[in-house]
Design a protein around this motif. Structure first.
Motif, PDB file in Angstrom:
ATOM      1  N   PRO A   1     -50.093-135.814 -25.572  1.00 49.80           N
ATOM      2  CA  PRO A   1     -48.738-135.328 -25.269  1.00 49.80           C
ATOM      3  C   PRO A   1     -47.846-136.373 -24.593  1.00 49.80           C
ATOM      4  N   GLY A   2     -48.428-137.308 -23.852  1.00 51.46           N
ATOM      5  CA  GLY A   2     -47.648-138.375 -23.224  1.00 51.46           C
ATOM      6  C   GLY A   2     -47.829-139.657 -24.013  1.00 51.46           C
ATOM      7  N   ARG A   3     -46.781-140.102 -24.709  1.00 51.57           N
ATOM      8  CA  ARG A   3     -46.931-141.301 -25.533  1.00 51.57           C
ATOM      9  C   ARG A   3     -45.639-142.109 -25.578  1.00 51.57           C
ATOM     10  N   LYS A   4     -45.826-143.421 -25.705  1.00 48.40           N
ATOM     11  CA  LYS A   4     -44.705-144.357 -25.840  1.00 48.40           C
ATOM     12  C   LYS A   4     -45.054-145.309 -26.970  1.00 48.40           C
ATOM     13  N   PHE A   5     -44.050-145.651 -27.779  1.00 50.43           N
ATOM     14  CA  PHE A   5     -44.206-146.621 -28.862  1.00 50.43           C
ATOM     15  C   PHE A   5     -43.029-147.579 -28.808  1.00 50.43           C
ATOM     16  N   TRP A   6     -43.272-148.851 -29.124  1.00 46.91           N
ATOM     17  CA  TRP A   6     -42.167-149.798 -29.220  1.00 46.91           C
ATOM     18  C   TRP A   6     -42.532-150.906 -30.191  1.00 46.91           C
ATOM     19  N   LEU A   7     -41.489-151.473 -30.790  1.00 41.48           N
ATOM     20  CA  LEU A   7     -41.692-152.585 -31.719  1.00 41.48           C
ATOM     21  C   LEU A   7     -42.211-153.789 -30.959  1.00 41.48           C
TER      22      LEU A   7
END
Length: 84
Positions: free
Chosen positions: A19-25
């Motif tokens: 449920p807690g997620r971060k994505f980045w290039l």
């Protein structure tokens, strides 16, 4: 490459698991025309995932196969592998 239905199932499972997620290039994006209706987009993606005390992070190389759908693009296949 995964088909559309498999992508949908994976995203639902992923959502409940992390449920807690971060994505980045994490680098350059490559765009390669495949046909007059399809394009392949490849990019490195960093991620950080959390679910309570569980934590995961890393980097993957992701490829999307996009197809023209009217005035928009839709994902028709996804592939990813652990980045080196």
């Amino acid at each position: 490459m995964k088909d559309r239905e498999k992508i949908r199932e994976d995203l639902k499972r992923y959502d409940s698991r992390w449920p807690g997620r971060k994505f980045w290039l994490a680098g350059d994006i490559t765009v390669e025309p495949q046909t007059y209706k399809r394009v392949r987009v490849t990019f490195p993606l960093r991620y950080e995932l959390r679910n309570g005390s569980k934590h995961s992070s890393g980097k993957v190389d992701k490829t999307l196969l996009l197809e023209r759908a009217g005035n928009d693009l839709q994902i028709v296949a996804v592939n990813e592998r652990t980045a080196k």
